[in-house]
Design an enzyme around this catalytic site. Structure first.
Site, short mmCIF file in Angstrom:
data_model
loop_
_atom_site.label_atom_id
_atom_site.label_comp_id
_atom_site.label_asym_id
_atom_site.label_seq_id
_atom_site.Cartn_x
_atom_site.Cartn_y
_atom_site.Cartn_z
N LYS A 77 -0.69 -13.58 -10.23
CA LYS A 77 -1.79 -13.15 -9.25
C LYS A 77 -2.95 -12.54 -9.88
CE LYS A 77 -2.18 -11.39 -4.40
NZ LYS A 77 -1.29 -11.04 -3.33
N SER A 152 -2.03 -13.18 1.06
CA SER A 152 -3.18 -13.34 0.01
C SER A 152 -2.63 -13.99 -0.95
CB SER A 152 -3.84 -11.92 -0.30
OG SER A 152 -2.71 -11.19 -0.80
N SER A 176 2.15 -10.57 1.91
CA SER A 176 1.33 -11.50 0.88
C SER A 176 2.22 -12.37 -0.10
CB SER A 176 0.17 -10.82 0.09
OG SER A 176 -0.88 -10.58 1.20
N1 GLN Z 1 -2.30 -10.33 5.42
C1 GLN Z 1 -2.04 -9.00 5.47
C2 GLN Z 1 -3.59 -8.39 5.20
O1 GLN Z 1 -4.21 -9.07 5.50
C3 GLN Z 1 -1.09 -8.55 4.36
C4 GLN Z 1 -1.80 -8.79 2.95
C5 GLN Z 1 -0.98 -8.49 1.83
O2 GLN Z 1 0.35 -8.38 2.01
N2 GLN Z 1 -1.76 -8.06 0.68
O3 GLN Z 1 -3.76 -7.08 5.16
#
Ligand code: GLN
Length: 498
Positions: A77, A152, A176
Site C-alpha cells: 500500500k 482505503s 481500511s
Molecule cells: N473509511 C474510514 C475512513 O475514511 C477508515 C479508513 C482507514 O481505515 N484508513 O476514515
C-alpha cells in the site's frame, strides 16, 4: 501458478518447480495485462522486484536458509515508505517524493525475502472507503469493474482479487484492511494495535492506525502476519511481547469448545439481506465445527462512528501539518518571492483533495479552545465505553463476530458526493480500532441478490490474535468443502489467469 495461494507458491519455489524470478515476471506480466482496467497499482517497481527475486533465487541455490515466504511477490500500500521508491499516500502533495528510508514493515519484508512488486492505490492519506479519494483515479473491483474495491486499501485488495499479487500490505484505521477484503472476496487482518510497527507508515490517526497482512487465504495472511509483526524500538506504541502464534492457529483451524459471540448491534436493520443470510449460514458452519454460538450486546457501539469522526480527524489535523511545502513533495508559488506562509497555503490548497481538507477543518475545529471538551473530550469518553463493551463481551465469548460491512460493493460514484453515506460503510469495523483489538475479514460467499462477495468479521481480544485465525481457518475450510473451489475461482477477472 498465479492463481495459487502464496503458501503453494512458496512450496513450488522450495521444490524448485519455479524460480522467484519467473514467478515475479509472471506477476509483472499479469499486471501489464489487467492493471489498465483494474488500476490497483500506482507504481510498479519492475527492476527492483526482479533484482530482489534474483537475490532470493541465488540464496536458495547456495543452500542458504530462507524464510517461509521467500521469493513470493507482494503488493505494498502506497502509505508505507520504501527507500527510493515513489510514495504518495494517494495524494498530489507527495507526488515525486522518494523516501530516504524503509518503513520497518518494508525492512522485515525484505529480510524475509518477500518480493515487493510496487505500490498500490488508496484513498488519499487513507481517508475513505472506496479509493475514489485517490488523487490518481479510482481502483476498480475485479468482480465488477463498475464497482468500488473498498478503501482505503482498495488497490491492495483488488491486486489480490485480480491475481496481480498473492500477498499485500494494508493499513487499517477504521476498516481500511477489512472492508476492502470484504468487498473483493479476499482476506484481511488488522492485528492488535502495536502488534506491527508504525515506523514508516505515513500517519493518518496515530492512535488508530495499524498495518496488517492481506491475502487470498487465512493461512497466507497468517504467514505474512508473522513476517511483519514484532516489537520495534522505533515505534513507541509497539508491543514488547512475543508475537501471537497465528500460523499455528491458522494451520489447526480448531474451534472445538470455543465460544463465538454474535454482536447483536452489528447484525440488524440496515444490513443487506444477502449479507445477513451468508453471515447466518457461516454461524451454522462454525457451530457444526464444534463452536458454541452465543449472543452478546455492545450498547455503546452505536456511538462509535460519531466518536471516530472526531478522533480520527483531530489526529489527522495534527499529523498532516507536516505537509508544509518545505520538507516533502510539492511546492507551489515560491517563484516570485512569496512568503513561506503563502507558499504553505497555496501548496496545501492545491496539494490536498476535498476529503482531506474536510477532515483537517473538522479536526481543527474539534480541537479548538472552547470546543475541545465538548467534542474531542466526549469522543474519548465514548472510546472508553466501547472498550468496556468489548471487555464485557469477551467475558462471555472467546471471539466476537459480525458481517464486516452492511452491504456488498457499491457502484463507483454512487456515494462519492455523500460523505455520511460513505462513512456508514465502517459501522462494523470502527469499534475494533477504537479498542485497539484484532479484527479479520474473510469471504463467506456471494450475496444472492447481486452475486458479489460478502465479508465475515472475527474480532479477538488484544494480544490474542491467534483466536481470529482459528475461527477464520475453520470457517474457510468448512466453506471450501461446501463450494468445492475457492470463491475467487468464480471471479470474472480469472479469465486468462493460470
Ligand atoms: N473509511 C474510514 C475512513 O475514511 C477508515 C479508513 C482507514 O481505515 N484508513 O476514515
Amino acid at each position: 501458478m498465479i492463481t495459487r495461494s502464496a503458501h503453494e507458491m512458496a512450496n513450488a519455489l522450495e521444490s524448485g518447480e519455479i524460480t522467484s524470478e519467473k514467478l515475479t515476471q509472471d506477476h509483472l506480466d499479469r499486471i501489464a495485462a489487467v492493471d489498465g482496467e483494474v488500476h490497483a497499482f500506482l507504481y510498479v517497481d519492475t527492476e527492483g522486484a526482479l533484482s530482489q527475486a534474483r537475490a532470493v533465487d541465488a540464496a536458495r541455490a547456495k543452500g542458504e536458509k530462507v524464510g517461509p515466504l521467500a521469493g513470493v511477490p507482494l503488493a505494498l500500500k502506497d502509505v508505507m515508505v520504501q527507500k527510493g521508491v515513489p510514495t504518495t499516500a494517494g495524494s498530489k502533495i507527495l507526488e515525486g517524493w522518494r523516501p530516504p528510508y524503509d518503513a520497518t514493515v518494508v525492512t522485515k519484508l525484505k529480510s524475509a525475502g518477500i518480493v515487493i512488486l510496487g505500490k498500490t492505490n488508496m484513498d488519499e492519506f487513507a481517508m475513505g472507503s472506496s479509493t475514489e479519494n485517490s488523487a490518481y483515479g479510482p481502483t476498480h473491483n475485479p468482480w465488477d469493474l463498475t464497482r468500488i474495491p473498498g478503501g482505503s486499501g482498495g488497490g491492495s485488495s483488488a491486486a489480490l482479487a485480480a491475481f496481480e499479487a498473492p500477498l499485500a500490505i494494508g493499513t487499517d484505521t477504521g476498516g481500511s484492511i477489512r472492508q476492502p477484503a470484504a468487498v473483493t472476496g479476499t482476506v484481511g487482518v488488522k492485528p492488535t494495535y502495536g502488534g506491527v510497527s508504525r515506523y514508516g507508515l505515513i500517519a493518518f490517526s496515530s492512535s488508530l492506525d495499524q498495518a496488517g497482512p492481506c491475502a487470498r487465504t487465512v493461512l497466507d495472511t497468517a504467514l505474512l502476519h508473522e513476517a511483519i509483526a514484532g516489537h520495534d524500538p522505533k515505534d513507541a506504541t509497539s508491543i514488547d511481547a512475543p508475537v501471537p502464534q497465528v500460523v499455528k492457529a491458522a494451520r489447526e483451524g480448531d474451534v472445538k469448545g470455543m465460544k463465538i459471540g454474535v454482536v447483536k448491534e452489528l447484525n440488524g436493520d440496515g444490513y443487506q439481506t444477502g449479507v445477513r443470510s451468508r453471515f447466518e449460514e457461516s454461524l451454522e458452519l462454525l457451530a457444526k465445527a464444534g463452536a458454541e454460538i452465543v449472543e452478546v450486546s455492545c450498547p455503546n457501539f452505536e456511538y462509535a462512528l460519531a466518536a471516530y469522526y472526531l478522533i480520527a480527524p483531530s489526529e489527522c489535523s495534527s499529523n498532516l501539518a507536516r505537509f508544509d511545502a518545505m520538507r516533502y513533495g510539492m511546492r507551489v508559488g515560491d517563484d516570485n518571492g512569496a512568503s513561506a506562509e503563502i507558499v504553505m497555503n497555496l501548496t496545501r490548497e492545491v496539494g490536498f483533495g476535498r476529503e482531506v481538507k474536510r477532515r483537517i477543518i473538522l479536526g481543527t475545529y474539534a480541537l479548538s479552545s472552547g470546543y475541545y471538551d465538548a467534542y474531542y473530550g466526549s469522543a474519548q469518553k465514548v472510546r472508553t465505553l466501547i472498550m468496556q463493551d468489548f471487555t464485557n463481551a469477551f467475558s462471555s465469548a472467546d471471539v466476537l463476530v459480525s458481517p464486516t460491512c452492511p452491504t456488498t460493493a457499491f457502484k463507483i460514484g454512487e456515494k462519492a458526493d455523500d460523505p455520511l453515506a460513505m462513512y456508514l460503510n465502517d459501522i462494523a469495523t470502527i469499534p475494533v480500532n477504537m479498542a485497539g483489538i484484532g479484527g479479520m475479514s474473510l469471504p463467506c460467499g456471494l450475496a444472492p441478490e447481486d452475486g458479489l462477495p460478502v465479508g465475515f468479521q472475527v474480532m479477538s481480544p488484544a494480544m490474542q490474535d491467534q483466536r481470529m485465525y482459528s475461527v477464520g481457518a475453520a470457517l474457510e475450510a468448512a466453506l471450501l468443502s461446501q463450494w468445492g473451489a475457492p470463491l475467487l475461482s468464480q471471479i470474472p477477472a480469472l479469465a486468462g489467469a493460470k
